[in-house]
Design a protein around this motif. Structure first.
Motif, mmCIF file in Angstrom:
data_model
loop_
_atom_site.group_PDB
_atom_site.id
_atom_site.type_symbol
_atom_site.label_atom_id
_atom_site.label_comp_id
_atom_site.label_asym_id
_atom_site.label_seq_id
_atom_site.Cartn_x
_atom_site.Cartn_y
_atom_site.Cartn_z
ATOM 1 N N LEU A 105 8.822 -19.289 -13.850
ATOM 2 C CA LEU A 105 7.508 -18.745 -14.175
ATOM 3 C C LEU A 105 6.528 -19.859 -14.554
ATOM 4 O O LEU A 105 5.345 -19.794 -14.212
ATOM 5 C CB LEU A 105 7.627 -17.732 -15.316
ATOM 6 C CG LEU A 105 8.397 -16.440 -14.987
ATOM 7 C CD1 LEU A 105 8.517 -15.566 -16.223
ATOM 8 C CD2 LEU A 105 7.734 -15.684 -13.851
ATOM 9 N N ALA A 106 7.040 -20.879 -15.225
ATOM 10 C CA ALA A 106 6.177 -22.012 -15.591
ATOM 11 C C ALA A 106 5.674 -22.719 -14.336
ATOM 12 O O ALA A 106 4.490 -23.104 -14.259
ATOM 13 C CB ALA A 106 6.949 -22.981 -16.483
ATOM 14 N N ARG A 119 2.959 -20.541 -12.724
ATOM 15 C CA ARG A 119 1.680 -20.575 -13.444
ATOM 16 C C ARG A 119 0.980 -21.919 -13.290
ATOM 17 O O ARG A 119 -0.246 -21.993 -13.338
ATOM 18 C CB ARG A 119 1.932 -20.263 -14.918
ATOM 19 C CG ARG A 119 2.398 -18.828 -15.157
ATOM 20 C CD ARG A 119 2.535 -18.480 -16.617
ATOM 21 N NE ARG A 119 2.922 -17.071 -16.763
ATOM 22 C CZ ARG A 119 4.088 -16.652 -17.226
ATOM 23 N NH1 ARG A 119 4.992 -17.536 -17.628
ATOM 24 N NH2 ARG A 119 4.350 -15.365 -17.309
ATOM 25 N N LYS A 120 1.758 -22.968 -13.065
ATOM 26 C CA LYS A 120 1.174 -24.299 -12.898
ATOM 27 C C LYS A 120 0.424 -24.416 -11.586
ATOM 28 O O LYS A 120 -0.654 -25.045 -11.512
ATOM 29 C CB LYS A 120 2.286 -25.354 -12.963
ATOM 30 C CG LYS A 120 1.791 -26.786 -12.891
ATOM 31 C CD LYS A 120 2.954 -27.756 -13.010
ATOM 32 C CE LYS A 120 2.479 -29.195 -12.932
ATOM 33 N NZ LYS A 120 3.629 -30.161 -13.031
ATOM 34 N N PRO A 162 -0.640 -21.618 -8.993
ATOM 35 C CA PRO A 162 -0.705 -20.237 -8.494
ATOM 36 C C PRO A 162 -0.775 -20.180 -6.964
ATOM 37 O O PRO A 162 -1.534 -20.913 -6.339
ATOM 38 C CB PRO A 162 -2.005 -19.709 -9.119
ATOM 39 C CG PRO A 162 -2.223 -20.569 -10.329
ATOM 40 C CD PRO A 162 -1.706 -21.927 -9.955
ATOM 41 N N THR A 166 6.084 -10.205 -9.875
ATOM 42 C CA THR A 166 4.783 -10.848 -10.093
ATOM 43 C C THR A 166 3.887 -9.996 -10.989
ATOM 44 O O THR A 166 3.120 -10.519 -11.799
ATOM 45 C CB THR A 166 4.074 -11.122 -8.764
ATOM 46 O OG1 THR A 166 3.891 -9.885 -8.046
ATOM 47 C CG2 THR A 166 4.899 -12.069 -7.889
ATOM 48 N N VAL A 216 2.144 -13.446 -12.571
ATOM 49 C CA VAL A 216 2.075 -14.700 -11.820
ATOM 50 C C VAL A 216 1.666 -14.418 -10.381
ATOM 51 O O VAL A 216 1.771 -13.289 -9.890
ATOM 52 C CB VAL A 216 3.427 -15.443 -11.837
ATOM 53 C CG1 VAL A 216 3.762 -15.922 -13.245
ATOM 54 C CG2 VAL A 216 4.553 -14.559 -11.289
ATOM 55 N N ASP A 217 1.210 -15.448 -9.706
ATOM 56 C CA ASP A 217 0.775 -15.351 -8.311
ATOM 57 C C ASP A 217 1.778 -16.085 -7.441
ATOM 58 O O ASP A 217 1.843 -17.314 -7.439
ATOM 59 C CB ASP A 217 -0.621 -15.963 -8.168
ATOM 60 C CG ASP A 217 -1.145 -15.904 -6.721
ATOM 61 O OD1 ASP A 217 -0.492 -15.250 -5.882
ATOM 62 O OD2 ASP A 217 -2.197 -16.507 -6.458
#
Length: 326
Positions: A145-146, A149-150, A152, A174, A179-180
């Motif tokens: 997930l990190a 998010r870093k 997208p 998602t 998140v994308d």
């Protein structure tokens, strides 16, 4: 006097009809039963349906004939059963798609799973697992997930096709995680897994049974399973809900349904035989070899489960604006 005679005659007719109906139910089944399967022979759904069909045949003392009717994501099979006589001789081997999701995915699926069927029993579910390519620098869901998010939209997930359970698994992931991640649809599990192994996509949601050989060979890495409980086949792999996505749960499930209006006595007979079969160690072992987990319920429980699943996925499908052509 004439009125009394008419009332007596009417009562006699009702009594005769009730006796005839009771006799017919007592004799059920007195001919082969057809189990309509919404996918081609040889796949996971077909193999499971044949196990249940064989078990039912032995208990009903009549052949249970498997009728494969693939097409339109399961809609063709569902339509055939919905329009069949409500006598217990035509049953649907329903899936996550045909009984809960297609009503939302298609503008005109041709049937209503909540109105056109009488739930008989859920049968089993198939755990799914989130797997990533070994090159992905994430060994846990929070690390994945990190990464998402870093950057997208940079990470990608493959699916078996638009509207498939693997696609909805990714959409739910998602959505709940915020998140994308870009969706890449394929024509089936094999094509998606091939590109994952080749490093052309980042991740995918696949059935545990299909992904297990690649996980063992370390060609893909398992991060979490999609079920509420951990999978016995993947000890040490957490659930997504426990690994950082609270509320996440998806299973590809299967069950038997009859046309609406099927007599209650027939529904109860079929349910009892299916539930009893699922309790037998030999059948449970064969299901486990296919990666499926027995999931027996009463007709009422199965009906409630179908409605709850429809409501859950209808909301997600509408928010994600997923639509398929009829």
């Amino acid at each position: 006097m004439q009125g009394w005679i008419r009332r007596a005659a009417t009562g006699l007719l009702f009594a005769c009809a009730a006796t005839a109906a009771g006799t017919a139910l007592a004799d059920y089944p007195d001919k082969p039963v057809r189990l309509v399967v919404p996918f081609p022979p040889g796949g996971a759904t077909d193999l499971l349906a044949r196990e249940i069909g064989n078990a039912l045949s032995a208990r009903l003392h009549q052949p249970v004939v498997i009728d494969n009717r693939p097409g339109a994501g399961g809609n063709l099979a569902a339509i055939a059963v919905a329009r069949a006589p409500a006598d217990g001789y035509t049953l649907l081997f329903g899936t996550f798609g045909s009984l809960a999701v297609n009503k939302s995915l298609y503008d005109k699926p041709g049937y209503d799973p909540l109105k056109d069927f009488a739930p008989v029993a859920s049968v089993a579910y198939l755990p799914n697992v989130l797997v990533v390519h070994p090159s992905v620098p994430a060994r846990t869901v929070p690390e994945l997930l990190a990464l998402a998010r870093k950057e997208p939209g940079k990470l990608t997930y493959g699916s078996f096709g638009n509207g498939s359970s693997s696609h909805l698994a990714g959409e739910l992931f998602t959505h709940l995680a915020g998140v994308d991640i870009t969706h890449i649809p394929y024509k089936g599990s094999a094509a998606s897994m091939t590109d994952l192994i080749g490093g052309r996509i980042t991740m995918m949601f696949d059935s545990v049974s299909t992904a297990l050989p690649y996980i063992r060979d370390k060609r893909v890495r398992a991060l979490a399973v999609t079920t509420q409980k951990p999978s016995e086949q993947l000890p040490g792999v957490p659930t997504l809900a426990a690994a950082g996505v609270p509320g996440y749960e998806l299973t590809a499930w299967f069950g038997v349904a009859a046309p609406a209006g099927t007599p209650r006595a027939v529904i109860d007979r079929l349910n009892g035989e299916i539930v009893d079969a699922l309790k037998q160690p030999d059948l449970a072992a064969r299901l486990a070899s296919q990666g499926t987990v027995p999931f027996p319920t009463t007709p009422a429980q199965f009906g409630s489960y179908i409605r709850a699943q429809y409501e859950k996925w209808d909301s997600l499908i509408k928010s994600a604006e997923i639509k398929l052509d009829n």
